[in-house]
Scaffold this motif. Structure first.
Motif, PDB file in Angstrom:
ATOM      1  N   SER A  21     -33.527  50.681  11.664  1.00 42.08           N
ATOM      2  CA  SER A  21     -33.728  50.647  13.119  1.00 42.08           C
ATOM      3  C   SER A  21     -35.122  50.153  13.431  1.00 42.08           C
ATOM      4  O   SER A  21     -35.937  49.934  12.534  1.00 42.08           O
TER       5      SER A  21
ATOM      6  N   THR B  25     -27.743  48.466  20.578  1.00 44.89           N
ATOM      7  CA  THR B  25     -27.439  49.891  20.547  1.00 44.89           C
ATOM      8  C   THR B  25     -27.193  50.356  19.117  1.00 44.89           C
ATOM      9  O   THR B  25     -27.674  51.413  18.702  1.00 44.89           O
TER      10      THR B  25
ATOM     11  N   THR C 186     -30.558  50.383  17.300  1.00 45.08           N
ATOM     12  CA  THR C 186     -31.646  50.937  18.121  1.00 45.08           C
ATOM     13  C   THR C 186     -32.823  49.977  18.263  1.00 45.08           C
ATOM     14  O   THR C 186     -33.955  50.285  17.916  1.00 45.08           O
TER      15      THR C 186
ATOM     16  N   MET D  58     -30.248  47.250  25.263  1.00 44.41           N
ATOM     17  CA  MET D  58     -30.361  48.698  25.197  1.00 44.41           C
ATOM     18  C   MET D  58     -30.953  49.249  26.482  1.00 44.41           C
ATOM     19  O   MET D  58     -30.580  50.325  26.937  1.00 44.41           O
TER      20      MET D  58
ATOM     21  N   SER E 282     -29.146  52.102  28.657  1.00 45.35           N
ATOM     22  CA  SER E 282     -29.765  53.390  28.995  1.00 45.35           C
ATOM     23  C   SER E 282     -29.970  53.519  30.500  1.00 45.35           C
ATOM     24  O   SER E 282     -29.836  54.604  31.058  1.00 45.35           O
TER      25      SER E 282
END
Lengths: 285, 351
Positions: free
Chosen positions: B203, B293, B296, B302, B306
């Motif tokens: 990530s 996503t 991350t 993303m 969010s």
């Protein structure tokens, strides 16, 4: 439909030996999926039951072939039980968008002119926005339920169907059989429904299957992003998002549903491909 | 098709009519004079794009109003607010005015570059955007380059011997690629290459260019799978058609070198590939949300995901409009590129 498939396959040809293998494999996979979708909840009635004492068991644990997730749910049971919610919504999406596409596509293609212009601009609008983006924003903001997400996807998928059917109609409309029907002063609706529709069938069938594969992917993508499926529901997309958190302690929790989605979508795509190839062969003869 | 909506190039070979991929050809072009026809075509397409964007902007604006719950709640989020602040907000956002006026104000603010503030962390949307855009841009750029470099040669290879072993292998692989959603591929790659064989990080986006590229390799491969599979099928279909056409047979009969023939065929076969770039971009925008996503990555996808979760309307509105604008502009550019790419048009223009 199955009998139909088998007779087409029996036709002799150079590639005839290869095609049945692909076709039969696809049909077996889809048959299994259908069985799991219909009877999965009977096979594993307690698939979604939480059992924290047995959480995150690795694959190969006694009684849990693929282990359990962080809530102690058995991965095999959860995957079988999740088949229905993963595959039935998309089936409705593909069917619904086919109906819309056929209706508006016939209108636009048959009359062209103003109806066509308006419909084409409307389809432009929806085609300009990616499915996942629209799904996340609209379904996410409105907190859409499973079936509302399905409806949203029908609307998003329909423009592509409209375009395909419209183009198919435009191609057919100049053919002699349509002109004869017009000369006989058959009503436009009769021509569309009794004459054009029959000839559009191969197009519709291929398109339905492609849409179904796409809808499976789109809907599980939305579930993966937490849209459309409630937490705790058995669903492959939902399993992926839950499983990613424990990817390193039980990889099967997310790899299993990932592979399942790929396999089923592949089977649907290959089926479309095989049927399409048969049509082409029949047309070439 | 990792969540985007792409026509499956080769699969719809027979069924997908030319006009699905080439809307510009369905344009009403009347009159004999080529120059004025071209001018009309350009004007027509530009107007269409502007109208399309206007409609999208209205829909995006209405998002705050149509969403369930109180508009003030939507603006302030979950923080408690006093009646005094509510009144102030109503005045600031002009909520007492008619909807059309509010829309124009909103659009005016947008056009002048005032995109509002995020309710999540009170930073301005433009600042959030500039922090996040780099990752997404690099990710999409890497994925696109990878897809093109790998897929076009594969598509050509498959087309050279249609029905051969290599063709079958490439075709089946591309069906798998088309059937695999980005997040499923991503998770499998994540497990294999950052756990089983720990080569790549799982990530984050890294520091500095080299490290960032290293961090983005796995996500870019993931994103490239779907796009690449699509380009393979498209190239294969187009090249098969070109290689079977009369001019190729004629060139062969005249004894032209096979390399020269391939090059000419490729130049013509590449046109449908380029003209579906709008769809490819649309697909990538959809998939980047999933890929970011999964891995991350702090990119725009993303951020969108969010901000939808937190009902951060300013951010959602800006990002939706941003992506839509980019896609519409690329589609417009593609439409206009017919003028340059299509030999027919090129020939007419030269005269």
């Amino acid at each position: 439909m199955t009998a139909d498939l088998l007779t087409t396959v029996a036709a002799p040809g150079v590639r005839a030996r290869r095609r049945p293998v692909t076709l039969v494999t696809c049909l077996v996979i889809l048959g299994l999926a259908l069985f799991a979708a219909l009877f999965g909840h009977l096979l594993y009635p307690s698939a979604t039951q939480v059992n924290v004492l047995q959480a995150q068991l690795p694959p190969g644990s006694p009684g849990h072939l693929l282990g359990t997730d962080q809530l102690g749910r058995d991965i095999v049971a959860l995957s079988v039980a999740g088949t229905a919610s993963t595959l039935i919504g998309p089936l409705v999406v593909a069917g619904g968008s086919m109906l819309l596409g056929t209706f508006f596509g016939l209108l636009a293609g048959f009359w062209q002119g103003k109806t066509d212009f308006l419909l084409s601009r409307l389809t432009d609008l929806l085609l300009a926005l990616p499915v996942v983006l629209l799904g996340v924003v609209v379904a996410g903001i409105f907190g859409a339920s499973y079936w509302w997400t399905t409806v949203l996807l029908i609307v998003v998928f329909a423009p592509y169907d409209i375009r395909i059917v419209r183009a198919g109609v435009i191609e057919q409309v100049t053919k002699p059989y349509v002109e004869s029907a017009r000369l006989l002063r058959l009503s436009p609706w009769r021509i569309m429904l009794r004459h054009l529709l029959v000839n559009l069938w191969p197009l519709e069938r291929t398109n339905f299957l492609l849409n179904y594969a796409n809808a499976i992917i789109a809907m599980s993508a939305l579930s993966f992003l937490g849209v459309g499926v409630q937490q705790g529901t058995a669903n492959w997309g939902r399993q992926l998002i839950d499983g990613e958190q424990i990817l390193f302690s039980n990889p099967a929790a997310s790899i299993a549903p990932a592979v399942l989605i790929i396999v089923v979508a592949c089977a649907v795509n290959l089926l479309a491909d095989a049927l399409n190839a048969d049509d082409r062969k029949a047309a070439g003869r | 098709m990792g969540g985007g909506h792409l026509p499956d190039g080769g699969l719809t070979e027979v069924t997908a009519p030319a006009d699905v991929a080439s809307p510009a050809l369905a344009m009403p072009v009347r009159g004999r004079s080529t120059a004025s026809a071209v001018a009309r075509l350009i004007a027509w397409r530009v107007t269409g794009a502007v109208v399309l964007l206007a409609v999208i902007s209205v829909l995006v604006f209405l998002l705050t109003y149509l969403s369930p719950g109180n508009i003030i709640k939507n603006i302030t989020g979950i923080r408690p607010v006093s009646p005094h602040i509510v009144a102030e907000l109503r005045a600031e956002y002009g909520l007492n005015q008619p909807l059309a006026v509010q829309y124009l104000h909103w659009l005016g603010r947008f056009v002048t570059g005032n995109f509002g503030r995020s309710i999540e962390d009170q930073t301005s949307v433009s600042q959030l955007f500039s922090e996040r855009v780099g990752v997404t841009l690099l990710l999409c750029g890497m994925a696109f380059a990878l897809a093109v470099v790998v897929s076009i040669p594969l598509g050509v290879l498959a087309a050279v011997r249609v029905g051969g072993l290599l063709d079958r292998l490439i075709s089946v692989t591309s069906v798998i690629g088309l059937s695999a959603p980005a997040f499923a591929v991503g998770l499998i790659l994540l497990y294999v290459f950052s756990y089983f064989l720990p080569i790549f990080p799982s990530s984050g986006s890294g520091q500095g260019l080299a490290d960032t590229v290293y961090h983005l390799t796995l996500p870019a491969v993931t994103l490239a799978v779907g796009v690449g599979a699509y380009i393979v099928r498209l190239t294969r279909t187009a090249m098969t058609r070109e290689l079977r056409s009369d001019y190729v047979t004629f060139a062969r009969a005249r004894g032209l070198g096979s390399q020269r023939i391939m090059w000419t065929a490729l130049r013509n076969g590449i046109i449908p590939v380029i003209t579906t770039m709008g769809l490819v971009l649309s697909f990538m925008v959809g998939s980047t949300i999933l890929v970011e996503t999964t891995f991350t990555l702090p990119g725009l996808g993303m951020l969108l995901q969010s901000s939808v979760e937190y009902k951060d309307f300013a951010v959602v509105q800006f990002l939706t409009l941003f992506f839509a604008t980019i896609i519409v502009l690329v589609m417009l550019a593609v439409d206009l590129s017919y003028l340059v790419l299509s030999p027919e048009w090129r020939w007419q223009l030269r005269r």
